[in-house]
Scaffold this motif. Structure first.
Motif, PDB file in Angstrom:
ATOM      1  N   ALA A  52      75.310   8.015  46.865  1.00 38.66           N
ATOM      2  CA  ALA A  52      74.592   9.286  46.772  1.00 38.66           C
ATOM      3  C   ALA A  52      73.121   9.115  47.149  1.00 38.66           C
ATOM      4  N   THR A  53      72.495   8.093  46.578  1.00 35.28           N
ATOM      5  CA  THR A  53      71.082   7.835  46.903  1.00 35.28           C
ATOM      6  C   THR A  53      70.935   7.466  48.367  1.00 35.28           C
ATOM      7  N   LEU A  54      71.911   6.695  48.873  1.00 37.70           N
ATOM      8  CA  LEU A  54      71.866   6.272  50.268  1.00 37.70           C
ATOM      9  C   LEU A  54      71.858   7.470  51.212  1.00 37.70           C
ATOM     10  N   ASN A  55      72.789   8.396  51.014  1.00 37.07           N
ATOM     11  CA  ASN A  55      72.888   9.541  51.924  1.00 37.07           C
ATOM     12  C   ASN A  55      71.625  10.398  51.870  1.00 37.07           C
ATOM     13  N   ALA A  56      71.132  10.622  50.657  1.00 37.50           N
ATOM     14  CA  ALA A  56      69.928  11.453  50.524  1.00 37.50           C
ATOM     15  C   ALA A  56      68.730  10.778  51.178  1.00 37.50           C
ATOM     16  N   SER A  57      68.581   9.474  50.941  1.00 38.29           N
ATOM     17  CA  SER A  57      67.406   8.769  51.459  1.00 38.29           C
ATOM     18  C   SER A  57      67.493   8.566  52.964  1.00 38.29           C
ATOM     19  N   LEU A  58      68.700   8.285  53.490  1.00 38.01           N
ATOM     20  CA  LEU A  58      68.843   8.156  54.939  1.00 38.01           C
ATOM     21  C   LEU A  58      68.549   9.485  55.632  1.00 38.01           C
ATOM     22  N   SER A  59      69.002  10.587  55.050  1.00 40.60           N
ATOM     23  CA  SER A  59      68.716  11.906  55.619  1.00 40.60           C
ATOM     24  C   SER A  59      67.208  12.141  55.655  1.00 40.60           C
ATOM     25  N   GLN A  60      66.547  11.761  54.578  1.00 41.75           N
ATOM     26  CA  GLN A  60      65.091  11.907  54.511  1.00 41.75           C
ATOM     27  C   GLN A  60      64.417  11.079  55.604  1.00 41.75           C
ATOM     28  N   LEU A  61      64.937   9.864  55.828  1.00 43.39           N
ATOM     29  CA  LEU A  61      64.366   8.971  56.830  1.00 43.39           C
ATOM     30  C   LEU A  61      64.588   9.515  58.244  1.00 43.39           C
ATOM     31  N   ILE A  62      65.800  10.020  58.488  1.00 37.04           N
ATOM     32  CA  ILE A  62      66.126  10.556  59.813  1.00 37.04           C
ATOM     33  C   ILE A  62      65.258  11.774  60.135  1.00 37.04           C
ATOM     34  N   GLU A  63      65.071  12.628  59.124  1.00 38.67           N
ATOM     35  CA  GLU A  63      64.311  13.868  59.338  1.00 38.67           C
ATOM     36  C   GLU A  63      62.809  13.672  59.141  1.00 38.67           C
ATOM     37  N   ARG A  64      62.404  12.449  58.751  1.00 38.29           N
ATOM     38  CA  ARG A  64      60.993  12.103  58.504  1.00 38.29           C
ATOM     39  C   ARG A  64      60.360  13.040  57.474  1.00 38.29           C
TER      40      ARG A  64
END
Length: 863
Positions: A52-64
């Motif tokens: 769960a944390t991974l998906n949220a944080s990766l999305s944040q990283l991708i979208e900057r």
């Protein structure tokens, strides 16, 4: 550990995490657009986070998305002995606090591998013209620091996951670059990129290897040591394209000073930079390291280079094992971290810098971003006329000329250039001026080996640049005492005396108490200024001296060619030198000595190590943020050297008077930095810099310089420490009002500890440097930022007011700063709460990092 994306690294028995697959599973094709830094951060998430944390944080990283909390997990912590030892003093105090509340103190340990390098304790008491300087300086270091070294020896045995490199071996950043960082780690059969935090702002030195390494304060390092994620707002990742190539005769120092000026103007404070382009690709690793090292001088958090052939060549040069070198190249190419894989990277902001535009440079006075071309010294008012009077020092006398600092001594080209210039000067009969205290303090023992190999050691020694230490010295304010005759002449004539050093810092009052200003320069320029003897000398035009035939000698006549430098580097710098130094240094030695108790036996008379008070009295209580009085009203560009200096302690200072009262002889007062394990000494350093300008202290219509403030409500001007003592006795809560870029400079947690112990509850400024703001939060001090267009001047603040803070403290909330003037007028000012993450709010509300950990530890133990 997430297993969905775990795979076997082709051709090996090691596993790795397929970061590309994890990123593209969220947004197809996104991985190819990510900058290098984002790819490493993504791998860190994939390896450490739950789904769960991974998906949220990766999305944040991708979208900057930079307005949300973002976790990362440094693989290791590196510390020098000043902040590192202070952090371990805090952990020893935490053990006491845990034991007092019924917990098991032995369970308080770093859970992340922590390396402590003793490198900031040596003062250059003996200059490089003394053939026994190294041995003498080391003996003085051991005598003065016996209390500190006793404690450090205890930490080796008392704490798990702590390793210590003893004094006399080099500077932490250079050792990190040349040995400690593997670039790609392997643990439990899994390969992953190396990451680290270090208790020094110059930790980005190893970013040149493609390693995310950032400088933090001791408090943030303690949090990481104790197993917490390092939470942050996702930084702006800025691409910096380097074009062109350096002109002949231009050094990496010239380049970085020009870049520092350029990047400061581009406002990259807090950003993570990535250098790329043809210019970057052509730079040696040593040149790249010089750029990365000075990240704090241009304000960036990180200064990354990609992994490429230059990285591989450097790992081979520095004696890394063949298997490790192969792993770095293989992993980088498989997992998208090789330079060729980054061609599609997209940045939020792109900058461009032409290396061919760089000329010979210095920086100064006072700031590392105050670049001045050596050809412009006269027009800038630095070089000029001076009187040559036999038996007297000239105006602008260079009293210190130091080849020092990891910034330059980790770059063989810079050091070899200095040696060749010295050789050329010796051939022509040039000599060092007698009032110049000269020294060579490399950050690694390998420097001495390759200078010997090149036949340049004797040449440098002949001009007074013998090795005085393998440590951080003059750059850190540890320049040692002057010859008493020279010092007295400076005092009697009120002489404008200066220092020239190959370091990264030249803040007022930092380098030496009697050097009114300091200038940064390349190692060969440092040697040239030792010959010139005054900063008034026009280094490009003036005559250094005559040769045997009476011909005039200028700088161009002794400056070595690039071809000559490169040939000597190629012939003299060898992998076996690095192996000779580092294999025994890092050999594992079984500790067969007696075990130690889990609680440290504090020495009551020590002025170096004392049980910290952070769990006691007012520090453990609430901070009401009401009725605060200003301790200081400060201008822009206040550095941590202003807040808590690191240089030598003078007898007439508050700390000097205290040490004398404790029975310490003046000759052994040492520096403020070395006493930071004793809060009774260290808190007397708060705002002790004699170059401070506190706008509350006005004389003849001007702000008076000095460690001074105005006690309120009496309106009496007094020394800063006396006012702090008075306010402490009154239990008066305090506030500091400041301008822009508050807290520049070193990652000095005592810049936050000192003000907290003084009773400061909040700091309202136009802007904060990243590390210092984090340190303030870690000590439970509330950072508040004025809205654009509002500052101490528009509000007509004079220091006679009282202040309240109203509002709920949530990440970056708008709070109200209530100003009540002496005439009872009330002004309400909106300010931004600079608690940037929910984690920081939690730390602040607990009273600080240490209080928060103690609470969590006891709660988990009870559960």
């Amino acid at each position: 550990m997430n297993t969905e994306f775990r795979k076997t690294l082709p051709g090996t028995r090691l596993d790795y995490f397929d970061t590309r697959a994890a990123v593209d599973a969220i947004t197809p094709g996104a991985y190819d657009t990510l900058p290098y830094t984002a790819r490493v951060l993504a791998e860190n998430l994939v390896r450490r986070c739950d789904p769960a944390t991974l998906n949220a944080s990766l999305s944040q990283l991708i979208e900057r998305k930079r307005d949300l909390d973002f976790p990362w997990f440094p693989a290791r912590v590196v510390c020098h002995d000043i902040l590192g030892q202070t952090a371990l003093v805090d952990l020893a105090g935490l053990r006491d606090a845990i034991a007092q509340q019924g917990g098991d103190p032995a369970q308080v340990n770093p859970v992340v591998p922590t390396q402590l390098i003793v490198d900031h304790s040596l003062a250059v008491e003996c200059g490089g013209y003394d053939p026994e300087a190294f041995e003498k300086n080391r003996a003085i270091e051991d005598r003065r620091n016996e209390d500190r070294f006793h404690f450090i020896e205890w930490t080796k045995k008392a704490f798990k996951n702590v390793d210590v490199i003893p004094p006399g071996n080099g500077i932490m950043h250079q050792i990190n670059l040349e040995k400690m960082s593997p670039v790609i780690q392997v643990r439990d059969g899994v390969a992953f990129p190396d990451t680290c935090v270090g208790t020094d702002s110059h930790t980005p030195h190893v970013d040149s290897l493609g390693v995310i390494a950032i400088g933090v304060g001791g408090l943030e390092a303690e949090s990481v040591m104790l197993g917490r994620a390092s939470w942050m707002r996702l930084p702006e990742i800025v691409g910096v394209e380097l074009t062109g190539k350096l002109q002949p005769g231009i050094t990496a120092t010239d380049m970085v000073l020009a870049l520092t000026e350029f990047l400061r103007k581009q406002k990259v404070v807090g950003a993570w930079l990535e250098f790329y382009g043809e210019g970057a690709a052509a730079l040696t690793l040593g040149d790249r390291a010089t750029i990365s090292n000075m990240a704090p001088e241009y304000g960036a958090t990180a200064a990354m280079f990609y992994i490429d052939q230059q990285t591989i060549d450097y790992l081979k040069l520095t004696g890394r094992e063949d298997q490790q070198v192969q792993l770095v190249e293989h992993y980088a190419k498989v997992n998208g971290l090789w330079a060729d894989s980054l061609k599609g990277a997209q940045y939020e902001r792109n900058l461009s810098f032409d290396l061919s535009s760089v000329v010979r440079n210095m920086a100064g006075p006072s700031n590392p971003h105050a670049r001045v071309a050596t050809s412009d010294l006269a027009s800038k008012g630095i070089a000029g006329q001076w009187d040559e009077v036999p038996g007297q020092m000239p105006d602008g006398a260079v009293i210190i000329a130091a080849i020092t600092s990891c910034t330059n001594t980790s770059n063989p080209r810079n050091v070899i250039a200095a040696g060749l210039l010295a050789r050329n000067a010796n051939k022509l009969g040039l000599t060092r001026k007698p009032w110049v205290k000269s020294s060579l303090a490399p950050g690694s023992k390998t420097v001495a080996l390759y200078l010997d190999e090149a036949g340049l050691t004797d040449e440098l020694e002949q001009l007074g640049f013998g090795v005085v230490a393998f440590a951080c010295t003059t750059c850190n304010g540890m320049s040692g005492a002057l010859d008493p005759v020279i010092q007295q002449e400076i005092i009697d004539r009120d002489l404008y005396a200066t220092a020239v050093l190959s370091g990264n810092r030249n803040f007022d009052g930092r380098i030496h108490p009697y050097a009114k200003q300091a200038f940064l320069a390349s190692p060969p320029l440092v040697v040239a200024y030792a010959i010139a003897g005054t900063i008034r000398f026009d280094i490009e035009k003036d005559v250094l001296g005559p040769d045997a035939q009476g011909n005039e000698i200028r700088l161009k006549d002794i400056w070595p060619t690039d071809e000559e430098i490169d040939a000597v580097v190629k012939a003299s710098v060898k992998p076996e030198q690095f192996r000779q130094v580092y294999i025994p240094m890092f050999a594992i030695h079984e500790d067969t000595g007696p075990k130690v108790e889990p609680l440290y036996d504090w020495r009551p008379q020590s002025t170096y190590i004392r049980r910290p008070p952070y769990w006691e009295g007012a520090l453990a209580g609430a901070r009401p943020l009401k009725g605060m009085r200003p301790l200081a009203v400060l201008p822009d560009n206040i550095t941590t050297d202003h807040l808590s200096p690191s240089n030598a302690i003078m007898l007439d200072s508050a700390a000097g008077e205290y040490l004398a009262k404790m029975g310490l002889p003046e000759v052994d007062f040492n520096s403020y930095a070395t006493h930071r394990g004793d809060h009774l000494t260290a808190q007397r350093a708060t705002f002790a810099n004699p170059k401070l300008f506190n706008e509350m202290v006005i004389e003849d219509g001007k702000v008076k310089q000095g460690s001074l403030t105005r006690l309120e409500p009496e309106g009496q001007v007094m020394r800063m420490w006396e006012a702090i003592e008075t306010y402490m006795d009154r239990k008066q809560p305090l506030i500091i009002i400041a301008g822009a870029d508050y807290g520049q400079g070193s990652s000095r947690d005592w810049a936050a500890k000192g003000v907290r112990l003084a009773g400061v509850e909040a700091i309202a400024a136009e802007g904060f440097e990243r590390i210092h703001r984090t340190n303030l939060v870690g000590m439970g001090v509330l950072p508040l930022e004025f809205m654009p267009g509002t500052n101490r001047k528009t509000l007509q603040i004079d220091g006679s007011e009282t202040y309240d803070v109203i509002g709920e403290r949530t990440p970056r909330a708008t709070l109200t700063l209530v100003i009540t003037r002496k005439n009872r007028e009330r002004v309400e000012v909106p300010v931004t709460c600079r608690l940037d993450t929910a984690e920081e709010v939690s730390i602040y509300e607990a009273g600080g990092v240490l209080q928060r950990f103690a609470q969590d530890f006891l709660e988990s133990a009870t559960a």
